[in-house]
Design a protein around this motif. Structure first.
Motif, PDB file in Angstrom:
ATOM      1  N   SER A  90      22.120  97.236  23.046  1.00 47.07           N
ATOM      2  CA  SER A  90      22.322  98.126  21.878  1.00 47.07           C
ATOM      3  C   SER A  90      21.514  99.407  22.008  1.00 47.07           C
ATOM      4  N   GLN A 149      26.990 100.405  10.673  1.00 46.99           N
ATOM      5  CA  GLN A 149      26.150  99.307  10.182  1.00 46.99           C
ATOM      6  C   GLN A 149      25.434  99.681   8.899  1.00 46.99           C
ATOM      7  N   VAL A 174      33.412  91.291  10.320  1.00 52.58           N
ATOM      8  CA  VAL A 174      33.444  92.740  10.116  1.00 52.58           C
ATOM      9  C   VAL A 174      34.792  93.172   9.557  1.00 52.58           C
ATOM     10  N   PRO A 207      28.018  94.216  11.011  1.00 52.79           N
ATOM     11  CA  PRO A 207      27.848  93.768  12.400  1.00 52.79           C
ATOM     12  C   PRO A 207      26.425  93.268  12.655  1.00 52.79           C
TER      13      PRO A 207
END
Length: 927
Positions: free
Chosen positions: A144, A285, A312, A318
């Motif tokens: 990420s 998010q 989602v 998420p």
């Protein structure tokens, strides 16, 4: 009671919180409560009992509250990880058991923190190596966007979590050995003493280390925690506020530099400033988090009933089980539950600071401060980030978020705090100094007092941080929530509402206009079985396009969140128990509404029918209209610019028309009320005359000779009413219009455009003459007037019909819960006294003649006396708008009707009003 017995009691008190959380999720999931279904919380409780026994043996004097607080937080975390991601829950429980085991091992191995001080440089070297180890090729892994993990096959570990603890040990030992040196400022600039460069060197090194972490590993959260923890520990050790000032300066420099050179930092800040602009990109998010929190309200949607922890595609967040677990808790437990969890962290901070105050050595005290700061700052940074108080950084919520590395590190921190507390001696005993500073007798007591003040200041800062979190959470969940929930892009709220059975909308005579129909997937589809009947009133409720009409105005009511009919409804709402929404019954009568729509068939215009005594709206029709079931196709076509969507436009409440001669009802009221003229006053009525050096003309320049004011009303003479307007003057004319509701935003169930009159100071004599006839001709800063909605002219007629009293119009006559219990009954409200009773009676007498002798003959109804006023507005393109305002029975009016037909033939308005009034009189029993 001993400290360990208090700890055991607190564990027993905390256990229902964890067990009840799991029980609520079991019930929500449709399972039966049993020892098997509650095995996880019972197992967690057993693990903490084992931990308690270990503490009782290995650290009997440790703080009694830290372990129970951790139990409550860990139990909440496991419960919500289980609710959000069952696949991760088993692993999280295993990590919790490992964490408890490491807690015991740490207590067994680390018997004296002071002995670790001799290995401080070894600890910091290992800590820094662990911190930078994710940069090693092959095993270092980026996830990420942040390079924080080491990967060994399928196993990943975040070494920075352990590195933080080792660095805190080093800082504590370093400060204990060098506290006196760091407290003396040798540089003097004017009257101010400043620290020397060697004194500032540790601060600069920590600042540089944090900067490197951000640059190399792209982990803003870890860097912020490390630097902030060091600054707090430095302040507690020295008491020098100058370090705080310098730290803020260094942080500001780093922030500016990182914003300029690091793209991901700049992106985080931009998302924080406007997450909705990046909703389909990096801000998704955070946007979903805000939508989830907004749904929580005071008491939440109910445990296991929120959408934030779901897929989602159904409005979920998420990776909610990790960094974004707090929004799920806030949604399901509400403001009270979320604030309660933050209070647990504040209690942890208090007990950590108390442990530092009781510690009998500098190393233990500073270690307690540093480790407590790690937990507090991580909680503040992640909760502040997901609630948009500060820019979002990737960091876990201690003890709660899913993640083995974080959980293990948190339990090691807990073990070290318990060891610090076990070495405590109480306020009455001296602090044993270590390192370069020896025992100084009374000075040591003075040091204890000074330390206490610094710890108090630190606790005040921690309290302020959590107060800011709760205040921001309150702002989001109470004040900002309606705005977020109303956003068309809010797929979270829309998806949640799709599972909710909205109440019905029906007419006063029982025709269902809107209802929710259960689908195979368990959701509900909104259907409109009455076709085009009152389509503009009902509006629509759509997952794609939001809401409009009564569906929008009574959205919360139809969802069962307002207008409760019983105490049970209130309790169900507070508990998050989903029930069928409330049914809304309109004042609209289907027969009268149908008559209004048929009168407008094939035409463009609007009709409003009203009860003048109460303000209840019998009919509100706009043409062209549409089948309510086809609203999505119309909206889609409008969005694609393939149609002008005029069918969706509510001309009864939104369109501003020149009211033509129907406005003469206002002019006549002003003349009669203020004694300017009487009904039998004589005026010349030529076909055309100059007023204010410009012409005023009758329709087709027809001349009526000398006639009374009443006859001028019958025949709709502009030249007479132009003269009356001049007699009144602009001030009196505008004031009378305002008495009927012009230039005022009238509160109504549907959006209602404000009807307009000009500023009287800007009106010329010629404009005033034409305004008295209902024609807006002025050109100035204020709007030309009069301009009126059909609803406004119906209100004018209603005030005249109701002895001069203007009633507030309304569309809802009753609200009922699923059991048929009534939760709302409207109380008719008088807005103002537009004119006195005598003036109203005189005006009605004049208006009777309009129907019997003048231009309104088409409105006549056999057996009933009708009063009214026609109106014609010349559009300037060869066509006219046809108006009529009528009331019946004239001697005791039960219904008032206002009609405007664009490009209508002469008398079209009166003909349409006839049909609607006749139907209304039949329905009300007056005919």
């Amino acid at each position: 009671m001993t400290r360990r017995n208090i700890e055991l009691l607190l564990l027993v008190i905390a256990s229902p919180i964890v067990i009840v959380l799991f029980a609520m999720m079991v019930v929500t999931g449709g399972q039966e409560l049993s020892v098997n279904t509650l095995g996880v919380p019972l197992g967690i409780f057993a693990a903490f009992i084992v931990a308690h026994l270990a503490v009782r043996w290995l650290a009997p004097a440790a703080d009694p509250a830290l372990l129970p607080i951790t139990f409550a937080l860990s139990g909440i975390g496991i419960a919500f990880v289980t609710r959000i991601s069952p696949d991760h829950a088993v692993g999280q429980v295993v990590w919790l058991f490992i964490g408890v085991a490491l807690l015991v091992v740490t207590l067994a191995l680390v018997r004296n923190l002071d002995k670790l001080a001799g290995f401080k440089y070894t600890l910091v070297i290992v800590g820094i190596l662990l911190l930078l180890s994710p940069m090693i090729p092959v095993i270092g892994t980026e996830i990420s966007g942040a390079r924080l993990w080491l990967r060994f096959g399928s196993f990943t570990f975040q070494p920075g979590e352990i590195a933080k603890i080792l660095i805190v040990f080093f800082i504590a030992a370093y400060l204990a050995a060098n506290r006196e040196m760091l407290s003396v400022f040798t540089q003097k600039v004017g009257p101010v003493h400043l620290p020397s460069l060697p004194t500032l060197l540790p601060l600069i090194i920590m600042w540089a280390l944090a900067f490197v972490v951000v640059v190399l590993e792209k982990d803003l959260g870890l860097a912020l925690v490390l630097f902030s923890v060091f600054v707090i520990m430095l302040y507690v050790a020295t008491g020098k506020k100058m370090y705080l000032v310098v730290s803020i300066g260094l942080a500001a420099i780093a922030a500016v530099a990182l914003y300029g050179i690091m793209g991901h930092v700049r992106t985080r800040v931009e998302i924080w400033l406007d997450p909705f602009a990046y909703a389909q990109e990096g801000g998704f998010q955070l946007v979903q988090s805000l939508f989830s929190i907004a749904d929580g309200d005071l008491f939440g949607t109910g445990i296991g009933r929120g959408m934030g922890g779901g897929p989602v595609s159904a409005g979920g967040i998420p990776v909610a089980e990790s960094d974004f677990i707090f929004p799920v808790i806030a949604e399901e437990a509400g403001l009270m539950g979320a604030a309660g969890m933050l209070l647990l962290y504040l209690c942890f901070a208090i007990r950590g600071i108390v442990t530092a105050a009781r510690a009998k050595s500098d190393v233990s005290s500073f270690t307690a401060v540093g480790l407590t700061s790690i937990i507090v700052l991580q909680a503040f940074i992640i909760v502040g980030g997901v609630t948009r108080l500060i820019p979002l950084t990737g960091i876990t919520l201690p003890f709660v978020s899913q993640g083995g590395s974080s959980l293990i590190a948190s339990f090691i921190i807990l073990a070290c705090l318990l060891r610090c507390g076990d070495e405590g001696t109480g306020v009455g005993e001296e602090m044993r100094q270590t390192g370069a500073i020896g025992a100084h007798g009374g000075d040591a007591v003075l040091g204890r007092v000074a330390l206490g003040k610094r710890l108090t200041g630190t606790m005040i800062i921690f309290s302020a941080l959590f107060a800011a979190l709760v205040a921001n959470l309150t702002y989001l969940m109470v004040f900002k929530a309606p705005e977020y929930q109303a956003m068309p892009s809010n797929n979270h709220t829309i998806a949640r509402q799709a599972k909710m059975e909205r109440g019905t909308i029906s007419t006063v005579d029982g025709v269902v206009l809107a209802q929710s129909v259960l689908q195979d997937d368990g959701g509900y589809r909104r259907e409109y079985p009455a076709g085009d009947l009152a389509a503009h009133v009902v509006g629509y409720s759509s997952q794609k396009f939001g809401t409009a009409g009564i569906e929008a105005a009574y959205n919360d009511t139809l969802r069962g969140e307002q207008n409760f009919a019983s105490f049970t409804d209130v309790v169900n709402s507070l508990a998050g128990i989903q029930t069928k929404g409330n049914d809304v019954t309109l004042t609209i009568d289907s027969k009268i509404q149908r008559a209004a729509q048929e009168s407008l068939a094939g035409k463009v215009g609007a009709i409003v029918a009203m009860n003048p005594e109460t303000g209840a709206v019998y009919a509100l029709a706009s043409s062209p209209t549409y089948d309510a079931a086809d609203y999505e196709a119309l909206l889609t076509a409008a969005a694609d610019n393939s149609t002008d969507s005029s069918e969706l436009y509510n001309r009864a409440t939104q369109a501003l028309y020149a009211p033509g001669s129907t406005f003469k009802t206002v002019t006549l009221a002003a003349a009669l009320q203020d004694g300017i003229a009487k009904a039998d006053s004589i005026y010349d009525s030529p076909g055309e005359m100059d007023i204010g050096n410009a012409p005023v003309t009758n329709v087709k320049k027809r001349s009526y000779g000398k006639i009374t004011l009443a006859q001028a009303m019958w025949y709709s003479s502009n030249t007479v009413f132009g003269q009356v307007g001049v007699q009144l003057g602009s001030d009196l004319l505008v004031n009378m219009a305002c008495s009927f509701g012009f230039n005022e935003q009238i509160d109504f169930d549907l959006p209602l455009a404000m009807s307009l009159m000009p500023n009287p100071d800007e009106m010329t004599e010629w404009e005033t003459a034409w305004a008295a006839c209902g024609e807006p001709v002025g050109e100035h800063e204020s709007p030309a007037g009069p301009q009126a909605t059909v609803m406004q002219m119906c209100m004018v007629g209603s005030a005249i019909a109701n002895e001069g009293a203007l009633m507030k119009p309304y569309l809802v006559v009753g609200i009922y819960n699923a059991n048929g219990e009534r939760g709302f009954t409207p109380i008719p409200m008088k807005l103002k006294q537009a004119i006195d009773k005598k003036t109203a009676e005189e005006e009605i007498e004049v208006m009777k003649g309009v129907v019997t002798e003048g231009t309104g003959s088409r409105a006549a109804i056999d057996g009933v006396s009708v009063a009214g006023k026609t109106g014609t507005h010349e559009r300037g393109d060869g066509d006219d708008d046809s108006w009529f305002v009528g009331l019946a029975p004239a001697d005791d009016p039960k219904v008032v009707v206002a009609v405007a037909i664009e490009r209508g033939e002469s008398g079209a308005g009166a003909s349409a009003a006839h049909d609607v009034m006749k139907t209304a009189l039949e329905v009300t029993g007056a005919l």
